[in-house]
Design a protein around this motif. Structure first.
Motif, PDB file in Angstrom:
ATOM      1  N   ALA A 145       6.682   2.796  -3.596  1.00 38.86           N
ATOM      2  CA  ALA A 145       7.729   2.130  -2.816  1.00 38.86           C
ATOM      3  C   ALA A 145       9.092   2.346  -3.463  1.00 38.86           C
ATOM      4  CB  ALA A 145       7.426   0.640  -2.682  1.00 38.86           C
ATOM      5  N   GLY A 146       9.134   2.243  -4.790  1.00 33.29           N
ATOM      6  CA  GLY A 146      10.397   2.477  -5.493  1.00 33.29           C
ATOM      7  C   GLY A 146      10.907   3.886  -5.292  1.00 33.29           C
ATOM      8  N   ALA A 147       9.992   4.871  -5.249  1.00 35.74           N
ATOM      9  CA  ALA A 147      10.397   6.262  -5.045  1.00 35.74           C
ATOM     10  C   ALA A 147      10.976   6.483  -3.661  1.00 35.74           C
ATOM     11  CB  ALA A 147       9.205   7.188  -5.269  1.00 35.74           C
ATOM     12  N   MET A 148      10.628   5.624  -2.714  1.00 36.09           N
ATOM     13  CA  MET A 148      11.214   5.718  -1.372  1.00 36.09           C
ATOM     14  C   MET A 148      12.616   5.113  -1.324  1.00 36.09           C
ATOM     15  SD  MET A 148       7.822   4.702   0.810  1.00 36.09           S
ATOM     16  CE  MET A 148       8.679   4.667   2.393  1.00 36.09           C
ATOM     17  N   GLY A 149      12.997   4.408  -2.395  1.00 34.86           N
ATOM     18  CA  GLY A 149      14.326   3.821  -2.452  1.00 34.86           C
ATOM     19  C   GLY A 149      15.217   4.430  -3.507  1.00 34.86           C
ATOM     20  N   ARG A 150      14.645   4.863  -4.623  1.00 33.84           N
ATOM     21  CA  ARG A 150      15.396   5.491  -5.709  1.00 33.84           C
ATOM     22  C   ARG A 150      14.517   6.580  -6.319  1.00 33.84           C
ATOM     23  NH1 ARG A 150      19.742   6.258  -5.489  1.00 33.84           N
ATOM     24  NH2 ARG A 150      20.324   4.102  -5.137  1.00 33.84           N
ATOM     25  N   PRO A 151      14.378   7.737  -5.620  1.00 35.93           N
ATOM     26  CA  PRO A 151      13.395   8.747  -6.040  1.00 35.93           C
ATOM     27  C   PRO A 151      13.660   9.353  -7.400  1.00 35.93           C
ATOM     28  CG  PRO A 151      14.772   9.562  -4.238  1.00 35.93           C
ATOM     29  CD  PRO A 151      15.038   8.097  -4.357  1.00 35.93           C
ATOM     30  N   ASN A 152      14.924   9.506  -7.781  1.00 34.82           N
ATOM     31  CA  ASN A 152      15.199  10.157  -9.058  1.00 34.82           C
ATOM     32  C   ASN A 152      14.628   9.383 -10.233  1.00 34.82           C
ATOM     33  OD1 ASN A 152      17.259   8.276  -8.230  1.00 34.82           O
ATOM     34  ND2 ASN A 152      18.439   8.859 -10.024  1.00 34.82           N
ATOM     35  N   LEU A 153      14.490   8.062 -10.137  1.00 33.56           N
ATOM     36  CA  LEU A 153      13.877   7.255 -11.200  1.00 33.56           C
ATOM     37  C   LEU A 153      12.373   7.137 -11.015  1.00 33.56           C
ATOM     38  CD1 LEU A 153      13.730   5.220 -13.550  1.00 33.56           C
ATOM     39  CD2 LEU A 153      14.444   3.444 -11.934  1.00 33.56           C
ATOM     40  N   PHE A 154      11.937   6.734  -9.853  1.00 37.30           N
ATOM     41  CA  PHE A 154      10.541   6.356  -9.677  1.00 37.30           C
ATOM     42  C   PHE A 154       9.598   7.553  -9.619  1.00 37.30           C
ATOM     43  CE2 PHE A 154      12.477   2.332  -8.693  1.00 37.30           C
ATOM     44  CZ  PHE A 154      11.549   1.399  -9.147  1.00 37.30           C
ATOM     45  N   LEU A 155      10.065   8.726  -9.213  1.00 38.54           N
ATOM     46  CA  LEU A 155       9.184   9.889  -9.261  1.00 38.54           C
ATOM     47  C   LEU A 155       8.817  10.242 -10.694  1.00 38.54           C
ATOM     48  CD1 LEU A 155      10.506  12.289  -6.462  1.00 38.54           C
ATOM     49  CD2 LEU A 155       8.431  10.904  -6.478  1.00 38.54           C
ATOM     50  N   LEU A 156       9.724  10.012 -11.634  1.00 37.35           N
ATOM     51  CA  LEU A 156       9.386  10.196 -13.050  1.00 37.35           C
ATOM     52  C   LEU A 156       8.298   9.214 -13.471  1.00 37.35           C
ATOM     53  CD1 LEU A 156      12.936  10.669 -14.648  1.00 37.35           C
ATOM     54  CD2 LEU A 156      11.182  12.410 -14.334  1.00 37.35           C
ATOM     55  N   LEU A 157       8.425   7.967 -13.025  1.00 37.09           N
ATOM     56  CA  LEU A 157       7.426   6.957 -13.389  1.00 37.09           C
ATOM     57  C   LEU A 157       6.096   7.217 -12.688  1.00 37.09           C
ATOM     58  CD1 LEU A 157       9.696   3.771 -13.293  1.00 37.09           C
ATOM     59  CD2 LEU A 157       8.881   5.008 -15.306  1.00 37.09           C
ATOM     60  N   VAL A 158       6.141   7.724 -11.456  1.00 39.71           N
ATOM     61  CA  VAL A 158       4.903   8.058 -10.745  1.00 39.71           C
ATOM     62  C   VAL A 158       4.086   9.061 -11.552  1.00 39.71           C
ATOM     63  CG1 VAL A 158       4.028   9.324  -8.732  1.00 39.71           C
ATOM     64  CG2 VAL A 158       5.693   7.491  -8.422  1.00 39.71           C
ATOM     65  N   ALA A 159       4.752   9.985 -12.229  1.00 37.04           N
ATOM     66  CA  ALA A 159       4.052  10.969 -13.060  1.00 37.04           C
ATOM     67  C   ALA A 159       3.692  10.408 -14.431  1.00 37.04           C
ATOM     68  CB  ALA A 159       4.922  12.218 -13.218  1.00 37.04           C
ATOM     69  N   ALA A 160       4.595   9.615 -15.022  1.00 37.58           N
ATOM     70  CA  ALA A 160       4.415   9.205 -16.414  1.00 37.58           C
ATOM     71  C   ALA A 160       3.441   8.040 -16.583  1.00 37.58           C
ATOM     72  CB  ALA A 160       5.772   8.835 -17.018  1.00 37.58           C
ATOM     73  N   VAL A 161       3.472   7.063 -15.680  1.00 35.28           N
ATOM     74  CA  VAL A 161       2.661   5.856 -15.869  1.00 35.28           C
ATOM     75  C   VAL A 161       1.162   6.147 -15.834  1.00 35.28           C
ATOM     76  CG1 VAL A 161       2.044   3.633 -14.828  1.00 35.28           C
ATOM     77  CG2 VAL A 161       4.453   4.239 -15.163  1.00 35.28           C
ATOM     78  N   PRO A 162       0.642   6.908 -14.846  1.00 35.92           N
ATOM     79  CA  PRO A 162      -0.795   7.222 -14.902  1.00 35.92           C
ATOM     80  C   PRO A 162      -1.187   7.970 -16.175  1.00 35.92           C
ATOM     81  CG  PRO A 162       0.073   7.708 -12.726  1.00 35.92           C
ATOM     82  CD  PRO A 162       1.245   7.413 -13.599  1.00 35.92           C
ATOM     83  N   LEU A 163      -0.324   8.869 -16.653  1.00 31.69           N
ATOM     84  CA  LEU A 163      -0.620   9.558 -17.910  1.00 31.69           C
ATOM     85  C   LEU A 163      -0.684   8.576 -19.066  1.00 31.69           C
ATOM     86  CD1 LEU A 163       1.543  12.813 -17.682  1.00 31.69           C
ATOM     87  CD2 LEU A 163      -0.955  12.626 -17.668  1.00 31.69           C
TER      88      LEU A 163
END
Length: 619
Positions: free
Chosen positions: A198-216
């Motif tokens: 949901a965050g990536a749909m509002g601020r993709p430059n931040l949340f796409l990094l977290l989408v990749a980093a958090v599961p790792l």
């Protein structure tokens, strides 16, 4: 040494009672701000970005459907706003009240996250949680953005919520609490993934990094690969519809909205200084900025483009600029890092200092970002030296910084990371209290010295805040409300603050025209057109005023330039005015039609922009 499960408190105030007081104070501040905003001229004032989102929200409220073609905007906020419009009607009060409630939720989430930043081996650090909530309470931009029709308060809450829940997961796994049960853990991490998506749909430059980093992080640190996979799945479920839609529209993989290329260019192209400053001739609003970027790309490339192709064009120009001067590139990165930690609140669509004029709730002695930033940097050092769960806080802080470096720094982009930075700041203060009580003066003096050095750096002025945009918005709002006198005052103030920006000059000239001072308006248009002849909107308005004042021959040159600009809306208006001039000069109706047809064909408007009826009725 405190044992696990012990509470670090502050005298008689236990966590529950104290956080209720902080939340109550937050509620009072928000009520005061909304009441004062409601009584001011700014209540109905919406930035151009907010109007863009409002128009989209109306369409979503009428019936949700993905738009035709590529998605050029972050869809989270229009969907959220459309849902509120469906429930409450198109009510600014309802939106601002709901967002204020989200702000109070963010305060509580910051408290919960802070409670989990304890010294190694310690239990819940209630004091750190309360200090974190208190810092958040006293940071005015939280309240400011909750009253604005922008996604900022939503994505800030999502960042705080995902971090607080991840800290709880980390604590649960290490402590063997029920949450660590594999049958429950995957469900929790799936929910975290949904928040990140949901965050990536509002601020993709931040949340796409977290989408990749958090599961790792979940998989590598805790060896819980199923929960890690479910976290990623939760994110993808929200992101895939937009990615598939954009892929079908462009024929390429595009998880981001289709205006990322021009943002890269503004952040890294020739003349970039780390802040948002569109190239000359491009409007600063979201809708105008995207349209102008496409029109400029088409003009420079000599071919028509989709918005996705225009974004790729600007990405290629950015790469060329970076390759051409690596020394400047590294200097620019260093400046962006300094701007990220600097105390300047760089506005783009909402100016804090402007809203402070109408709300004394925002003029209270609240905390500046320079103080939070210096405390956060020193607190990160203390957290790595003495604290636990430092990895997650560092991960989120690093993602926030890295998300901005490819683009540019402003207050709105930095806001989602502020709850993260507040946590080490609160940990440092809590640790300092313990160190003073235990008379550990040497490490306390070292921490204080580090803080003073950092504060002197974050407080140093790096940019001057330009308030002219706020007065421009206010002037246009007064015009819409039928208050030309107030509009002219606002435009004049904007012009005094920034006479070098084309939008400022044009709006001041508009205000003068409405007030009946055509002579002074013409002087401004003439001066501005001499400096920015390739700005189509300016050329149209300048030519229109010349034609209106009877200077027909002088009007043709700027109107022809606007007609050939490639910007359809301005080109159509210019063609209409040129057609009217042609009619005035023609001796017969047949000759007039021939002149108009030749004009349209010459400038490429074969269908006259859907306005072919203007040929028959050019008034």
């Amino acid at each position: 040494m405190m044992k696990r499960g012990d509470d670090m408190s502050t005298g008689p105030f236990r966590g529950g009672f104290a956080i209720v007081l902080i939340l109550l104070a937050g509620l009072i501040l928000r009520i005061l701000y909304l009441v004062q905003l409601r009584a001011s001229d700014l209540w109905g004032l919406l930035s151009l970005d907010a109007r863009f989102y409002t128009d989209l929200a109306r369409r979503f409220a009428d019936g949700f459907s993905l738009p035709e073609g590529v998605i050029t905007y972050n869809p989270l906020y229009p969907v959220f706003l459309g849902l509120l419009y469906t429930i409450f009607g198109e009510s600014l009060s309802a939106v601002r009240i709901v967002q204020s409630g989200i702000g109070l939720l963010t305060l509580w989430l910051i408290y919960e996250a802070g409670c989990r930043l304890s010294p190694r081996g310690g239990g819940r650090n209630i004091r750190a949680g309360l200090l974190a909530a208190l810092i958040a309470l006293l940071y005015a931009p939280f309240i400011l953005f909750e009253g604005s029709l922008l996604a900022t308060s939503i994505v800030t809450m999502l960042a705080a919520a995902s971090l607080a829940l991840l800290l709880a997961v980390d604590e649960a796994i290490e402590g063997g609490w029920p949450l660590a049960n594999p049958d429950r853990l995957w469900l929790v991490t799936f929910g975290i993934g949904v928040m990140l998506g949901a965050g990536a749909m509002g601020r993709p430059n931040l949340f796409l990094l977290l989408v990749a980093a958090v599961p790792l992080w979940i998989g590598i640190k805790h060896r819980r690969w199923l929960p890690a996979a479910m976290c990623l799945l939760g994110s993808l479920l929200l992101l895939m519809p937009m990615t598939i839609h954009n892929g079908a529209a462009t024929g390429r993989f595009m998880p981001l909205p289709a205006h990322g290329g021009i943002n890269l260019y503004v952040g890294n192209g020739p003349g970039a200084d780390g802040t948002f400053d569109p190239p000359p001739g491009m409007r600063a609003s979201m809708e105008g900025y995207i349209a102008d970027a496409q029109a400029r790309a088409e003009a420079l490339s000599g071919r028509e483009m989709t918005q996705g192709e225009a974004s790729s064009y600007w990405t290629e120009r950015t790469v060329e600029a970076i390759r051409g001067d690596w020394g400047r590139r590294f200097t620019l990165i260093g400046r962006k890092i300094m701007l990220f930690w600097n105390g300047a609140e760089i506005s783009d669509v909402v100016d804090l200092s402007f809203y402070r004029e109408v709300s004394w709730a925002l003029r209270l002695p609240l905390l500046p970002f320079s103080l939070i930033s210096a405390l956060a940097l020193a607190g990160l050092a203390a957290l790595w030296w003495r604290g636990g769960r430092k990895g997650l806080v560092t991960l989120y802080a690093a993602a926030g910084l890295l998300s901005i470096l490819p683009f540019y720094v402003n207050m709105r982009y930095r806001m989602p990371v502020v709850p993260v930075l507040i946590l080490p700041a609160a940990f440092l203060l809590s640790w300092g209290i313990d160190a003073a009580r235990e008379r550990r003066w040497r490490p306390l003096a070292a921490a204080a010295l580090l803080f003073v050095i950092l504060l002197s750096m974050t407080s140093r002025s790096m940019v001057s805040v330009n308030r002219s945009a706020g007065y421009t918005f206010l002037g246009n709002y007064h015009l819409e409300q039928g208050r030309p006198g107030k509009a002219l005052e606002a435009f004049e103030q904007a012009y005094r603050l920034d006479p070098e920006r084309v939008e400022t000059v044009v709006n001041y000239a508009r205000g003068l025209r409405v007030a009946g001072d055509d002579e002074r308006a013409l002087e401004l248009y003439e001066e501005a057109y001499g400096r920015w002849p390739d700005y189509p909107m300016l050329a149209v308005e300048y030519g229109s005023l010349l034609e209106e004042m009877g200077e027909v021959e002088e009007a043709e040159e700027p109107l022809r330039r606007a007609a050939a600009s490639g910007r359809r809306r301005d080109g159509v208006i210019a063609c209409k005015l040129l057609a009217r001039i042609a009619l005035q000069r023609a001796r017969t109706a047949r000759q007039a039609v021939a002149l108009i047809g030749a004009l349209i064909e010459r400038h490429g408007y074969s269908t006259y922009g859907g306005n072919s009826h203007l040929i028959a009725d050019p008034k």
